[in-house]
Design an enzyme around this catalytic site. Structure first.
Site, short mmCIF file in Angstrom:
data_model
loop_
_atom_site.label_atom_id
_atom_site.label_comp_id
_atom_site.label_asym_id
_atom_site.label_seq_id
_atom_site.Cartn_x
_atom_site.Cartn_y
_atom_site.Cartn_z
N ASP A 46 -56.29 11.62 -5.94
CA ASP A 46 -56.28 11.58 -7.40
C ASP A 46 -57.13 10.43 -7.95
O ASP A 46 -57.41 9.46 -7.25
CB ASP A 46 -54.85 11.36 -7.91
CG ASP A 46 -54.02 12.63 -7.81
OD1 ASP A 46 -54.47 13.58 -7.14
OD2 ASP A 46 -52.92 12.65 -8.39
N HIS A 97 -57.76 16.57 -13.55
CA HIS A 97 -56.70 15.55 -13.66
C HIS A 97 -56.74 14.96 -15.07
O HIS A 97 -56.46 13.77 -15.24
CB HIS A 97 -56.93 14.48 -12.58
CG HIS A 97 -55.74 13.60 -12.32
ND1 HIS A 97 -54.44 14.04 -12.30
CD2 HIS A 97 -55.65 12.26 -12.05
CE1 HIS A 97 -53.62 13.04 -12.04
NE2 HIS A 97 -54.33 11.93 -11.89
N HIS A 101 -56.76 10.59 -18.55
CA HIS A 101 -55.59 10.18 -17.78
C HIS A 101 -54.44 9.66 -18.64
O HIS A 101 -53.81 8.65 -18.32
CB HIS A 101 -56.00 9.13 -16.73
CG HIS A 101 -55.08 9.08 -15.55
ND1 HIS A 101 -53.98 8.26 -15.48
CD2 HIS A 101 -55.09 9.75 -14.37
CE1 HIS A 101 -53.38 8.42 -14.32
NE2 HIS A 101 -54.03 9.33 -13.63
N HIS A 191 -54.74 8.55 -3.24
CA HIS A 191 -55.59 8.17 -4.37
C HIS A 191 -56.95 7.66 -3.91
O HIS A 191 -57.07 7.04 -2.86
CB HIS A 191 -54.90 7.09 -5.21
CG HIS A 191 -53.71 7.62 -5.95
ND1 HIS A 191 -52.48 7.79 -5.35
CD2 HIS A 191 -53.57 8.04 -7.24
CE1 HIS A 191 -51.64 8.30 -6.24
NE2 HIS A 191 -52.27 8.46 -7.38
ZN LIG Z 1 -53.65 9.97 -11.74
#
Ligand SMILES: [Zn+2]
Length: 227
Positions: A46, A97, A101, A191
């Protein structure tokens, strides 16, 4: 009396639009894991693409021919468009995503749709195909997020194993947690831009390969009909 009825109707209409009926979506909401009897695993990353760490992640994956799914933040995908393009060219899956954010569940449906749409637009402008999946930041969602996603033709792309790499835990702990907890059909959350994740990745891949796992992208898992 009439006034009150009007207000009630307006409120009901508003809630319908904001929260939406969801009954038709049952079973079609998205994916968090695959078939528990098939030794497949998905690595998801991510918050990229960032300058730091992403090249290393790409090279570790590339060396071992491992495909992965990257949930990119639209504004970063735009800023670092060469990295976005090289991820796609390397055969990794690029997924949504959001654009900036935010905590999507705190926004109005229109705003949520805009966040999803703007991220999709970045990918489209780069010539990449539209993703099926959106992962809400933090994995947090509510009926408004579902409703917005349905309207944008997106499915939830969640995970079933959180490596918690963002907590600053040492690389050895990330390796141990992932290696010991992965089961057939697991989707692992990691991540981009976390140094310990980069350090942990080669050993994670090695251990899982030795356990007989095959790495696939989320889209592949979905297409296998395994939700
Ligand atoms: Zn995120």
């Amino acid at each position: 009396m009439l006034h009150r009825k009007l207000v009630t109707t307006a409120l009901a209409l508003f809630l319908c639009v904001e929260w939406g009926p969801l009954s038709t979506e049952r079973g079609q909401w998205g994916i968090a894991s695959g078939d528990p009897f098939v030794k497949e695993v998905v690595l998801t990353f991510d918050d990229g693409p960032r300058e730091h760490g992403i090249q290393e992640i790409m090279s570790v994956l590339g060396d071992r021919n491992v495909p992965a799914t990257f949930f990119l933040v639209g504004k970063f995908a735009e800023r670092y468009s060469p990295i976005t393009l090289s991820l796609a060219a390397a055969g990794h899956e690029i997924a949504n995503h959001s654009y900036t954010h935010p905590k999507l569940y705190q926004l109005w449906v229109e705003k949520i749709m805009r966040e999803a749409e703007r991220c999709d637009e970045v990918m489209e402008n780069l010539g990449l195909r539209k993703t099926r999946f959106l992962r809400p930041p933090g994995g947090s969602f509510n009926l408004k997020v579902f409703n917005a996603m349905r309207r944008k033709g997106l499915k939830l792309g969640l995970w079933s194993l959180n490596s918690a790499d963002y907590t600053g835990r040492p690389a050895e702990e990330i390796v141990r947690l992932v290696t010991h907890s992965v089961k057939p059909g697991t989707v692992v959350l990691m991540h981009s831009g976390v140094p310990n994740t980069v350090t942990a990745l080669p050993e994670i891949i090695q251990n899982l390969l030795m356990q007989g796992f095959r790495f696939v992208r989320l889209e592949d898992m979905w297409n296998g009909g395994r939700t």
